[in-house]
Design a protein around this motif. Structure first.
Motif, PDB file in Angstrom:
ATOM      1  N   UNK A 133      37.372  71.864   3.550  1.00 56.37           N
ATOM      2  CA  UNK A 133      37.656  71.780   2.088  1.00 56.37           C
ATOM      3  C   UNK A 133      39.074  70.982   1.767  1.00 56.37           C
ATOM      4  N   UNK A 134      40.097  71.309   2.574  1.00 57.22           N
ATOM      5  CA  UNK A 134      41.225  70.566   2.424  1.00 57.22           C
ATOM      6  C   UNK A 134      41.291  69.218   2.626  1.00 57.22           C
ATOM      7  N   UNK A 135      40.354  68.758   3.861  1.00 60.03           N
ATOM      8  CA  UNK A 135      40.192  67.360   4.060  1.00 60.03           C
ATOM      9  C   UNK A 135      39.381  66.734   2.964  1.00 60.03           C
ATOM     10  N   UNK A 136      38.400  67.420   2.653  1.00 66.22           N
ATOM     11  CA  UNK A 136      37.401  66.884   1.607  1.00 66.22           C
ATOM     12  C   UNK A 136      38.196  66.674   0.273  1.00 66.22           C
ATOM     13  N   UNK A 137      39.395  67.508  -0.014  1.00 65.69           N
ATOM     14  CA  UNK A 137      40.067  67.279  -1.107  1.00 65.69           C
ATOM     15  C   UNK A 137      41.006  65.778  -0.932  1.00 65.69           C
ATOM     16  N   UNK A 138      41.504  65.575   0.329  1.00 67.40           N
ATOM     17  CA  UNK A 138      41.916  64.396   0.552  1.00 67.40           C
ATOM     18  C   UNK A 138      41.244  63.025   0.495  1.00 67.40           C
ATOM     19  N   UNK A 139      40.005  63.235   0.795  1.00 67.77           N
ATOM     20  CA  UNK A 139      39.068  62.138   0.914  1.00 67.77           C
ATOM     21  C   UNK A 139      38.737  62.038  -0.909  1.00 67.77           C
ATOM     22  N   UNK A 140      38.632  63.008  -1.434  1.00 70.05           N
ATOM     23  CA  UNK A 140      38.339  62.991  -2.942  1.00 70.05           C
ATOM     24  C   UNK A 140      39.605  62.166  -3.606  1.00 70.05           C
TER      25      UNK A 140
END
Lengths: 365, 365, 365, 365
Positions: A133-140
């Motif tokens: 989830x933390x990396x998904x936020x970065x990608x978002x």
């Protein structure tokens, strides 16, 4: 095989990764349930099965494949077994979820993809970083334009050595830490940047600490060049003390972000007496530690399993496929070749008849 | 009311908290589903309902209570309405999930508890900090003996002002930031320490910044003394710039831990262009920011809703009840009294006929 | 006493604080040099003197005061000796640099100030936080308007117990951790806010961990109210594991800042083998630690000594004086009184004939 | 030229680096004083001189060299002028302190070293990272065995572009960010590891953001292989938003440490109104920022100048010499060659007749 209700899952394996699968599926009871486990060592699968209330246990995964109700089988076995298992699972008409890295050789990768295609089953590639989830936020944020054009993506994953003995044996693993964890970094950079063509690979490798245990490298640095002009920088180590470390950095012309799954989420803690659990591969719970919370969720495993279960039900399209795994495999080969030659290797790179990625490096030492 | 399958939920409210409820239930589709929303302002409920695919919309919550299939109703309305709503919901034979703080007066608290008891419905108190995963980890470590005897627990929650206008009106809210967020800290320390008797309360309060908007305090410091000898230190503010801040510290004779839900989980990020969303109450997404990921999950809201839905199904026992809320309410009264007198107030503390906690402080200014 | 060149300094004391003095003066060779040390235990002063190349050693500080060339004497002795020493030093016509807290009683404080005034020597109060570079930066930003009106200043200082045995003996120390370190927090908040009048003091105190060693409190929370409306919140502990902790927080209507001298400057480090030194009062250098760098400089000690030496030469005006120390002393008395009564105490507060601040609290227990 | 008292210093230059020199010498008044400044643009030197109370100002540095009392001259001029200036300074019998990188060509480096040797003056190389207190602490721990055998050292330095226009012009600078800041990383890894032979260099370079301003690379990744088996990983960028970033990581078989000069020392700060100064190259002081304190000291500049002044007085031996600078220069050449060829370059590497390091890369594009 339409299917309704919860996806029925069988797991091949009984160790660290298999337990992650079992625990993750348990966290998504609305989408799937594990109904069987297969593992060759008698007792191992039983113990895991008991812990998770799984009723069917097999020592031969082929027997498990005969179970009619099982719709998806996950592979948490040593790398050198992935290809045959995939082909057997597909042959039984079941969907495949294969742990990373996909396999040993490019030929295997081709055969896995082709067989699953022919049999009409999904070949899903277990890259959990796509779901962290933390990396998904970065990608978002990146996709929302926060950083403008991204020119550099870094992913780093380090600890003091793998969780199972077979990783040390390059016959079974196909390589060292670059094979084991570099596959994450390669997939991550590729995915983060929107899957641009990878043009070249450079690798620095060495066995700094564990030469007594393995011929494989225990530390690797990898530079990827993408067609977009962006660069990926990946670091992996089995020689880093103090527990697990997994973090990313993203640099764009308009901004930057840092995401650290361990120190960057942890509760800095001092304890004279110790406590239950700090973090994957932590050496102790006494003194200062960096315990994490809801570790599986923060890595993205249950989210990953939810996604794959939903893919089986046709509700989502696989975001990590055999093709992704094959590309990663090609980069692994190129990486070991690069470490051997000291020069960047251009893609496509398809050396003939090389049994394991690491052979390209070991042959040259 | 045995009930099977997903718990059918109605929400009273249509603003910030109501949306958190709707979004949280959506994340636990195996346990519950929101089937109706009631909110007096025409259009408000409709908009929220549309966003979350909720089909039934009411302007009078009493009409919603007539819906037979609804089993649980959540209250996300101004504080002064909590008691009557709870009594109405219980009267309709439905379980109650009431947002914090529980109500305005101690008499209301008594009546809410008594009515729900008589009607055989659950009165659940929405304290999400009991479910915040990072804080739960801290408590687990404490309970495992990591810190030996814990002598000091701190909780701090700060931002630059509430999300709805009625909070500024002490007639509707019953108090300022101590009423709004101090209730979290009181409940947290009490729960963390294993619910020891609270012996005394001291409070420092002031309206430093928002005197133009409210008679309520916008900054509060509170010291709790527990029968165990432990101390709670709570800080709350509506006057802290830069977005939301929520963190705890735990000190024991054998150790210490720190948990920060915001800076301590965030991805430190710089953006020239901005991006979608940083964090609750963040002033901007440009420049340096501390975006969080999966905010609701990291606050514990879906976990809280899952728990309460499972309580309705009899699978779990409520971990946060009307009795908890009543105790918090008593501490709120004691806190305002303390702020008025400049002295610690011993519990039990039951002033007669005081309509709002803050009246004890405002009367003395 | 005009004086030229380097200020010649004598130190009274030979332990932890005396060594800090010696080391700090060594770092400012252009302004001062330590020429003598006096300490009653034979051997102690000699050892310290040898380490720092100081040639004159005395067991009776009065003999040291007979040395003509000495211009300034620093007091690093137990609190109960400060007053007499100050009066003796002033009597010898030398400038006084007295460690915190200034003394035991308000009457002593008056006498110290009055004697130094009469003798025409400076009475300087060793509050190094006025010189801590990270905190100085916070104050600079505040003074430049970064935070608008500051309404809350916090300072916290914690470790697991003092560095010398006399601190445990309230006859010699006059109090527990609030006396030992609360004096820092009081001075800090006062200085940071620009020395507004202090209106009231509230204190929470307890002996949580070290009751076997001391009658003094080992944990204290203190709330100061200033005439400006601002509030100070001070926390001190001798019961915090894991090494030294010293940090501040500043809240204004226009912003906020956080400064942490330890974790916030440290090199997060993991070591299997340990190393030389981590940080004041660290329990170990193995496992994870938070070593600091240039610790004295980061605390501000050499900067403080430079300032005081320059004051002796007339180049600067003392920024921390006996009057500051006396005010802190008054707040200490008020704090113990508050802890005893459970109510805030208004300033001015001058109880008659109380021999030590802690007596006000101990008498009431 | 024995010399006594404070070393008399002349500075060549009047911009960013020259000011750092002036400010740093001002912080060590016991060891040195700046008595003259030379800079060709009329007015520039004067302004700087006024700010620092320096009385003699020259537009031609050769005139300054005629001043008899000047003992040391520091070069804070564009890279392409370093060699001639050094030779002139040495010719005047004065010690040389040359900013990094040492020069443009290997032949220049040889001549600089040889001339200073012949003239009996010191050629000191201004690598401040050898004096950065936080990094010095890391090295101390390493040297004390904290990490066992160190196998990987990383240094990273990034911001959004240089402080003077001549850096963009590769005719004057000799290269882009790798020339400008990579020289720090090369020197740092070499020094940290105890100056083992450097065996090979690999570089990844690109101009991601500033192609409109420069032909030079604005982002570089460099991998060094040392004879000890250790690896250096260096990252430099002129394309990183949000202010300055400088940090290191050290990995050994027995431990790890992280040191960050910016975020890792800063006071996380939010300001609506802004304030005086945050950090080198910060875009703003509003919103969230990471201000540092005592920036020059934390970079190590005054410590560096103290060391060099003491070398002039014979009290210390230079820790950073022309030979260090020449080795760095060789690695710079090898780095650009590697970026051009995509292969690691073995040392020694002495290409003939190449006027600037970057020519090796530009020629190949």
């Amino acid at each position: 095989m339409a299917g309704k209700g919860r996806v029925k899952v069988g797991i091949i394996g009984s160790q660290f990764e298999a337990e992650i699968h079992a625990a993750s599926f348990q966290m998504i009871p609305d989408e799937a349930e594990v109904v069987a486990i297969a593992s060759p060592t008698p007792g191992h699968a039983k113990k895991l099965a008991d812990r998770y209330g799984i009723t069917r246990v097999f020592t031969d995964y082929r027997q498990m494949l005969a179970e009619k109700d099982i719709e998806m089988v996950t592979i948490a076995a040593p790398n050198y077994l992935h290809a045959q298992m995939t082909i057997d699972i597909a042959g039984a008409g079941k969907h495949v979820l294969c742990e990373k890295p996909l396999c040993m050789t490019m030929e295997e990768a081709d055969r896995m993809i082709e067989t699953c295609r022919r049999k009409g089953v999904l070949l899903m590639y277990a890259e959990e970083l796509f779901f962290t989830p933390k990396y998904v936020k970065a990608k978002e944020m990146a996709d929302q334009g926060a950083f403008g054009k991204v020119y550099l993506v870094k992913q780093l994953e380090k600890h003091f050595g793998p969780h199972a003995a077979w990783f040390w044996d390059v016959q079974k693993s196909g390589g060292g830490v670059f094979m084991d964890m570099g596959c994450h970094g390669i997939a991550f950079c590729y995915w983060f940047l929107g899957r641009p063509k990878i043009e070249s690979v450079y690798c620095q490798m060495a066995t700094h600490v564990h030469a007594d245990k393995t011929k494989g490298e225990d530390d690797a640095i990898c530079v990827l060049e993408f067609a977009s002009g962006a660069v990926g920088l990946i670091e992996d180590s089995w020689a880093r003390r103090g527990g697990m470390e997994d973090r990313i950095e993203v640099y764009g012309e308009g901004g930057v972000t840092y995401a650290n799954l361990h120190m960057g989420n942890a509760l800095p803690t001092y304890s004279e007496y110790g406590y239950g659990y700090a973090v994957e591969k932590a050496p102790t719970t006494k003194g200062w530690t960096y315990p994490v919370f809801e570790e599986l969720w923060n890595y993205g495993f249950p989210q990953e399993m939810r996604h794959f279960a939903r893919c089986v039900r046709g509700k989502e399209q696989p975001q990590a496929t055999g093709e992704d795994g094959r590309l990663v495999q090609e980069v692994l080969y190129a990486g070991y070749q690069s470490a051997a030659t000291g020069a960047k290797v251009q893609l496509p790179f398809r050396p003939d008849g090389v049994k394991r990625p690491i052979d390209l490096w070991l042959g040259a030492r």
